[in-house]
Design an enzyme around this catalytic site. Structure first.
Site, PDB file in Angstrom:
ATOM      1  N   ILE B 142       0.831  -1.203   0.000  1.00 35.01           N
ATOM      2  CA  ILE B 142       0.000   0.000   0.000  1.00 35.01           C
ATOM      3  C   ILE B 142       0.869   1.258   0.000  1.00 35.01           C
ATOM      4  O   ILE B 142       0.424   2.319  -0.400  1.00 35.01           O
ATOM      5  CB  ILE B 142      -0.978   0.041   1.198  1.00 35.01           C
ATOM      6  CG1 ILE B 142      -0.248   0.136   2.535  1.00 35.01           C
ATOM      7  CG2 ILE B 142      -1.911  -1.158   1.171  1.00 35.01           C
ATOM      8  CD1 ILE B 142      -1.138   0.656   3.650  1.00 35.01           C
ATOM      9  N   ASP B 143       2.140   1.118   0.440  1.00 36.57           N
ATOM     10  CA  ASP B 143       3.029   2.286   0.473  1.00 36.57           C
ATOM     11  C   ASP B 143       3.446   2.716  -0.936  1.00 36.57           C
ATOM     12  O   ASP B 143       3.855   3.847  -1.141  1.00 36.57           O
ATOM     13  CB  ASP B 143       4.285   1.981   1.293  1.00 36.57           C
ATOM     14  CG  ASP B 143       4.011   1.951   2.788  1.00 36.57           C
ATOM     15  OD1 ASP B 143       2.844   2.124   3.173  1.00 36.57           O
ATOM     16  OD2 ASP B 143       4.959   1.748   3.551  1.00 36.57           O
ATOM     17  N   MET B 185      -0.878   6.112   6.472  1.00 36.37           N
ATOM     18  CA  MET B 185       0.268   5.203   6.426  1.00 36.37           C
ATOM     19  C   MET B 185       1.276   5.595   5.334  1.00 36.37           C
ATOM     20  O   MET B 185       0.939   6.325   4.405  1.00 36.37           O
ATOM     21  CB  MET B 185      -0.201   3.775   6.175  1.00 36.37           C
ATOM     22  CG  MET B 185      -0.675   3.050   7.427  1.00 36.37           C
ATOM     23  SD  MET B 185      -1.077   1.330   7.024  1.00 36.37           S
ATOM     24  CE  MET B 185      -1.197   0.617   8.680  1.00 36.37           C
ATOM     25  N   ARG B 187       5.622   4.427   5.273  1.00 43.62           N
ATOM     26  CA  ARG B 187       6.836   4.500   6.075  1.00 43.62           C
ATOM     27  C   ARG B 187       7.907   5.369   5.422  1.00 43.62           C
ATOM     28  O   ARG B 187       8.502   6.244   6.047  1.00 43.62           O
ATOM     29  CB  ARG B 187       7.374   3.086   6.290  1.00 43.62           C
ATOM     30  CG  ARG B 187       8.649   3.006   7.116  1.00 43.62           C
ATOM     31  CD  ARG B 187       9.008   1.557   7.376  1.00 43.62           C
ATOM     32  NE  ARG B 187       7.925   0.889   8.078  1.00 43.62           N
ATOM     33  CZ  ARG B 187       7.714   0.982   9.388  1.00 43.62           C
ATOM     34  NH1 ARG B 187       8.505   1.726  10.131  1.00 43.62           N
ATOM     35  NH2 ARG B 187       6.708   0.342   9.934  1.00 43.62           N
ATOM     36  N   TYR B 299      -4.766   0.716  10.602  1.00 44.06           N
ATOM     37  CA  TYR B 299      -4.762  -0.509   9.807  1.00 44.06           C
ATOM     38  C   TYR B 299      -5.948  -0.636   8.863  1.00 44.06           C
ATOM     39  O   TYR B 299      -5.868  -1.337   7.861  1.00 44.06           O
ATOM     40  CB  TYR B 299      -4.685  -1.725  10.733  1.00 44.06           C
ATOM     41  CG  TYR B 299      -3.338  -1.845  11.391  1.00 44.06           C
ATOM     42  CD1 TYR B 299      -2.280  -2.437  10.717  1.00 44.06           C
ATOM     43  CD2 TYR B 299      -3.101  -1.339  12.666  1.00 44.06           C
ATOM     44  CE1 TYR B 299      -1.026  -2.530  11.297  1.00 44.06           C
ATOM     45  CE2 TYR B 299      -1.854  -1.415  13.257  1.00 44.06           C
ATOM     46  CZ  TYR B 299      -0.816  -2.015  12.568  1.00 44.06           C
ATOM     47  OH  TYR B 299       0.425  -2.101  13.132  1.00 44.06           O
ATOM     48  N   GLN B 301      -7.147   1.195   6.715  1.00 40.08           N
ATOM     49  CA  GLN B 301      -6.994   1.713   5.352  1.00 40.08           C
ATOM     50  C   GLN B 301      -6.456   0.666   4.382  1.00 40.08           C
ATOM     51  O   GLN B 301      -6.566   0.844   3.175  1.00 40.08           O
ATOM     52  CB  GLN B 301      -6.114   2.969   5.338  1.00 40.08           C
ATOM     53  CG  GLN B 301      -4.684   2.778   5.790  1.00 40.08           C
ATOM     54  CD  GLN B 301      -4.011   4.089   6.203  1.00 40.08           C
ATOM     55  OE1 GLN B 301      -3.918   5.030   5.429  1.00 40.08           O
ATOM     56  NE2 GLN B 301      -3.533   4.155   7.435  1.00 40.08           N
TER      57      GLN B 301
END
Lengths: 400, 400
Positions: B142-143, B185, B187, B299, B301
């Site tokens: 998802i990132d 989110m 990172r 979480y 999402q």
């Protein structure tokens, strides 16, 4: 208000819902209908609740039609803007003066129990003043805590968000393990947190524990419950209502939060992760478990367009229309639209004119028959109550 | 692996996505296709990534068909379970021993960059050992931080959740005012936070500010930006990536969070409201504004079934199928499936076999052309990049 054409004001108040604009459009449509429209002058929307009435900030709702009208109905959150202002006696006098000046004969206020109370105060002021004003409260609240309603418009869509979110989150927890705490809205009643139970598809699905404001909360018992669930399921998903209270009746979130209060004296609960984080710390300390996470669903649970319940949308519309029908009927001058579940085989809602006091002030709690004996779950009766409102959550399948 | 029937293992790893099971089913379906199936023995799913391989915990995927197979594909999060374990040299030896014992000729691993690195280590161990093993990485994250992919499966659905959530939240903020901070989110890269820009329908819609890990973050500048936005819009919705870093390159969340690390050395960011709450405090102190709220999407999402992007689902499926086609083709023995955007008028994705190093380790950041000069927004080029992936967000209408 049948004698001559008088103007109508509609406003929205309190925390928005995903279908509060369906009530707005339901009312406007009913005001434009044949039998009623002959008595209606302008249909005005006050911006930001009573603030717009006080400042004279109105929008002409009667002229909005077609695709734009449909889009307003489908838009989550209050299209007219909202307000948390509680009117002072001076405000009430100013509102009345404005209504007289504008020849307003009908006032429709879409909101929860604080908003019903505001409307009650305005109606009472008009009565004392001898000014003919029909005041109707159109219910909305994601908390589902109105005594006048089997369930209030807005609840089912928020519940659909919560059940969908917890279903996905439970699959996430099944995949990666550990303890997951989800904090759900609900100041005084646990209906919204309870709706997470609709996420369950399999006997070992979460939420494995649900904590409600109706059951006194002890952090020691909570940590013990989580530990026991982990032993049983090898993991644990917990849903906690933001409104949980200790044995002393005091809000747990208030003890941990920033203590900010609104004009109705309510402590801020949402818009902060403090409660969830504190509970996660408590579980970590009590159990020694490492992977303990907390999410606070926050504001998005009440305004998520993709999770709107179709039934909720239709009922919100009908509640708005019913208030107009009540206002132009031969019965009460002022009141609230109660929603009653028909005693029929298939689910059906009835819209009933009630005294406004039925919606104002004292919030409704979850009845005992909906709370499991353990104090940390709901009953089958609750699931049967909520299922027709929320609709089906997509089926899923797991391999672990 | 065309000579004789050999067995195949598939596993899922890392943070789940809403479409990771579409990749699983895409791979299984491709393994059952005519040209390939003659070379394939059993199709086994390892439970919880390499943990299942090490412990010998497998499920027979080849026998699952019909409605159950379809339901698995549509289920968010990893149906086989996931793992964050990074294999030691001993683990790699044990995995190889298991594969030899089971006559495994193909290993498909669905995951992000940490997972690609794990696969690379296993493939390298097999090569050194002279054991014929085809290892294929199927991308998900998802990132959206895989260098091998224009965009990775899973990103678009999470982006669809974020854009929908922020669209609703912005309407909520329009109705009630104040400052709202949404922590998203991501990172190492800001793609997911950036997707909130797709929520905008009107010139004054939020998010009014977007903070990305790619731009050094200063709390003083942040508070000043919020103050300026409030002056301009009378309110402010801010989206902040959990991965924001200070001028020293150090994570802001890590400075405030609980400091827990996973086996890949990554600090825990999600599953805590600490970053959002700290930013809200900073805004309150710097601006004197009262109504400042923060929500951390957390979480949910990445696993919300109702927000799945149709295109994302199809591409995740195709990525899984493409890995099988690559494994049984005449080219590379081991690699990753890269996703390339075709240089065509209408959007189209191409699936290209690439060296696994392209997906492993170093994450991809947002390119400069996607970041606005202000450092706290995205460009039109980003919106054009993301729009076809995410699909349309429902139209809305406001009266204030």
């Amino acid at each position: 208000m049948n004698e001559k054409k008088r103007n109508v004001v509609i406003a929205q108040s309190g925390g928005p819902t995903a279908v509060i604009n369906a009530s707005l459009c339901g009312a406007v449509e009913a005001l434009r209908e044949k039998g009623v429209s002959k008595s209606v002058g302008r249909i005005l929307g006050a911006k930001h609740g009573i603030d717009g009435i006080l400042s004279g900030d109105f929008v002409d709702l009667g002229s909005i039609r077609g695709r734009r009208f449909e889009r307003i109905a489908m838009t989550p959150s209050a299209a007219l803007g909202s307000s948390r202002r509680k009117p002072t006696p001076e405000d009430c006098a100013a509102i009345l003066a404005r209504f007289k000046e504008m020849d307003v004969g009908g006032f429709f206020y879409i909101g929860g129990n604080d908003s019903a109370d505001t409307l009650r105060i305005v109606a009472e002021a008009a009565r004392k003043d001898g000014y003919p004003l029909s005041c109707w409260h159109i219910p909305k609240t994601i908390d589902n805590d109105l005594r006048s309603c089997d369930h209030a418009p807005g609840y089912a869509s928020a519940a659909r968000f919560v059940a969908s979110a917890v279903a996905g989150d439970d699959l996430d927890n099944r995949a990666l393990g550990g303890v997951k705490i989800d904090v759900v809205m609900g100041r005084d009643s646990g209906f919204l947190a309870a709706s997470a139970a609709l996420a369950r598809k399999r006997p070992d699905d979460g939420p494995h524990l649900i904590y409600l404001p109706e059951v006194p909360f002890s952090i020691e018992k909570f940590a013990g419950d989580v530990k026991a669930a982990c032993r049983k399921f090898g993991r644990c998903v917990v849903v906690v209502s933001e409104g949980i209270r200790g044995g002393d009746g005091k809000s747990i979130a208030a003890k941990l939060g920033n203590g900010e209060k609104d004009s109705h004296g309510n402590v801020q609960m949402s818009g902060s992760g403090a409660l969830g984080d504190a509970l996660a710390r408590a579980v970590r300390e009590a159990t020694g478990l490492k992977r303990v996470r907390a999410d606070t669903f926050g504001y998005i649970q009440r305004s998520f367009a993709l999770a709107v319940s179709k039934l909720d949308f239709e009922e919100a519309w009908s509640a708005g229309a019913s208030a107009v029908q009540a206002a132009f009927g031969r019965g009460m001058r002022t009141g609230t639209i109660g929603i009653v579940r028909a005693k029929s085989k298939n689910y059906r809602a009835e819209y009933v004119a009630m005294q406004i006091e039925q919606a104002a002030r004292t919030p409704k709690s979850m009845p005992k028959k909906f709370i499991a004996r353990s104090g940390c779950d709901v009953t089958k009766a609750f699931v049967e109550y909520a299922r027709p409102l929320v609709g089906n959550i997509p089926d899923t399948e797991v391999l672990v």
